[in-house]
Design an enzyme around this catalytic site. Sequence first.
Site, PDB file in Angstrom:
ATOM      1  CG  ASP A   1      14.962  -0.637   5.286  1.00 21.62           C
ATOM      2  OD1 ASP A   1      16.089  -0.239   5.583  1.00 21.62           O
ATOM      3  OD2 ASP A   1      14.145  -1.020   6.144  1.00 21.62           O
TER       4      ASP A   1
ATOM      5  CD  GLU B   1       8.387  -0.235  -2.678  1.00 23.14           C
ATOM      6  OE1 GLU B   1       7.244   0.222  -2.518  1.00 23.14           O
ATOM      7  OE2 GLU B   1       8.740  -1.356  -2.269  1.00 23.14           O
TER       8      GLU B   1
ATOM      9  CB  ILE C   1      10.853   3.403   1.734  1.00 16.94           C
ATOM     10  CG1 ILE C   1      12.152   3.661   2.505  1.00 16.94           C
ATOM     11  CG2 ILE C   1      10.102   2.230   2.306  1.00 16.94           C
ATOM     12  CD1 ILE C   1      11.905   4.154   3.938  1.00 16.94           C
TER      13      ILE C   1
ATOM     14  CE  LYS D   1      -3.184  -2.247   3.230  1.00 14.08           C
ATOM     15  NZ  LYS D   1      -3.788  -2.101   4.587  1.00 14.08           N
TER      16      LYS D   1
ATOM     17  CG  ASP E   1       2.242   0.818   7.465  1.00 14.84           C
ATOM     18  OD1 ASP E   1       3.120   0.716   6.582  1.00 14.84           O
ATOM     19  OD2 ASP E   1       1.879  -0.136   8.171  1.00 14.84           O
TER      20      ASP E   1
ATOM     21  CB  THR F   1      11.002  -4.821  -1.503  1.00 13.80           C
ATOM     22  OG1 THR F   1      10.806  -5.206  -0.141  1.00 13.80           O
ATOM     23  CG2 THR F   1       9.657  -4.695  -2.195  1.00 13.80           C
TER      24      THR F   1
HETATM   25  P1  XMP Z   1      13.385  -3.524   1.788  1.00 10.88           P
HETATM   26  O1  XMP Z   1      14.081  -3.820   3.078  1.00 10.88           O
HETATM   27  O2  XMP Z   1      12.865  -4.764   1.135  1.00 10.88           O
HETATM   28  O3  XMP Z   1      12.168  -2.682   2.274  1.00 10.88           O
HETATM   29  O4  XMP Z   1      14.201  -2.651   0.865  1.00 10.88           O
HETATM   30  C1  XMP Z   1      11.254  -2.130   1.467  1.00 10.88           C
HETATM   31  C2  XMP Z   1       9.933  -2.141   2.177  1.00 10.88           C
HETATM   32  O5  XMP Z   1      10.080  -2.049   3.598  1.00 10.88           O
HETATM   33  C3  XMP Z   1       9.109  -1.214   4.160  1.00 10.88           C
HETATM   34  N1  XMP Z   1       9.784  -0.173   4.964  1.00 10.88           N
HETATM   35  C4  XMP Z   1       9.164   0.790   5.634  1.00 10.88           C
HETATM   36  N2  XMP Z   1       7.869   1.090   5.770  1.00 10.88           N
HETATM   37  N3  XMP Z   1       8.434   2.919   7.184  1.00 10.88           N
HETATM   38  C5  XMP Z   1       7.507   2.152   6.554  1.00 10.88           C
HETATM   39  O6  XMP Z   1       6.331   2.440   6.691  1.00 10.88           O
HETATM   40  C6  XMP Z   1       9.760   2.679   7.094  1.00 10.88           C
HETATM   41  O7  XMP Z   1      10.564   3.404   7.691  1.00 10.88           O
HETATM   42  C7  XMP Z   1      10.151   1.557   6.268  1.00 10.88           C
HETATM   43  N4  XMP Z   1      11.348   1.019   5.972  1.00 10.88           N
HETATM   44  C8  XMP Z   1      11.099  -0.036   5.166  1.00 10.88           C
HETATM   45  C9  XMP Z   1       8.326  -0.683   3.018  1.00 10.88           C
HETATM   46  O8  XMP Z   1       7.125  -1.408   2.920  1.00 10.88           O
HETATM   47  C10 XMP Z   1       9.134  -0.943   1.785  1.00 10.88           C
HETATM   48  O9  XMP Z   1       8.342  -1.216   0.653  1.00 10.88           O
HETATM   49 MG    MG Z   2       6.276  -0.871   0.540  1.00  8.09          MG
END
Ligand code: XMP
Ligand code: MG
Length: 186
Positions: free
Chosen positions: A109, A105, A107, A49, A165, A113
Site C-alpha cells: 500500500d 506478502e 498487499i 496474518k 481483514d 512494510t
Molecule cells: P503498507 O502501507 O505498509 O501496507 O504498504 C501494507 C500492509 O497494510 C495492510 N493493508 C491492508 N489490509 N486490506 C487489508 O486487509 C487492505 O485493503 C489493506 N491495505 C493495506 C496490510 O496488512 C499490508 O500488509
Molecule cells: Mg499484512
Amino acid sequence: MNISLPNSVERVLLDEATIQQRVQQMADIISTDYAGLRNEEFLLVGVLKGSFMFMADLARRLTVPHRVDFIALSSYEDSAEATGAVRMIMDTRVDVARRHVLIVEDIVDTGYTLQYLYRIFGARQPASLRTAVLLSKPDQRKVEVPVDYLGFQIPDVWVVGYGLDFADRFRTLPYIAMLKPSVYSK
Ligand code: XMP
Ligand code: MG
C-alpha cells in the site's frame, strides 16, 4: 453455482477462480526462477496474518524444494488508517543467512512494510532477497519498493478476504471484496 455473498460485501473485486489462476502463474514463474536449489537454500517467509492463504496456495503449487516460515508484524491497528510505523511481533525460526529468501506478502500500500522488511532481512546476509506480493495499490505509494512477483494491481479501496481483514473479520472469504460503507460506521 450461485454463491450468496455475506450481507457486508458490496462487491467482489477478484473472484476465487481469478485468484487461483494468477497464483498458479506466479508459482510457475517462481518455480522456474528458483530451479536447482535445495530445500535448505530456498526459504519462503510469509507475513502474518494477511499472507496465510496466499502462502498456502502459492507454496503448494511450487514445483521446487523450499521451506516455509512466518513473521508477524503490526502496522495497522484494527483500522484502515496508515501509521507508517511497523513493528515485529514474531521473527522467523529459520536463520535467513545464506538462504534465498522470498518474502510473501498480501498487499503493498504505502510501501512502508516492504521497506521495513527489505531493511531487516537485507541486513541478515541472505543469498538473495525477493518479494512475492498478491496485491498492489499503486496510488497510495509513499516509498518506492521493488516487487519481484506481483499478483494484481487494485484501486485505492480497502479490501477483505483471502487473508485480508477488516478488524480481523472476513479473512477466510475465498475471494477479495469491498465492504459496504455501513460496515465501517458500526
Ligand atoms: P503498507 O502501507 O505498509 O501496507 O504498504 C501494507 C500492509 O497494510 C495492510 N493493508 C491492508 N489490509 N486490506 C487489508 O486487509 C487492505 O485493503 C489493506 N491495505 C493495506 C496490510 O496488512 C499490508 O500488509
Ligand atoms: Mg499484512
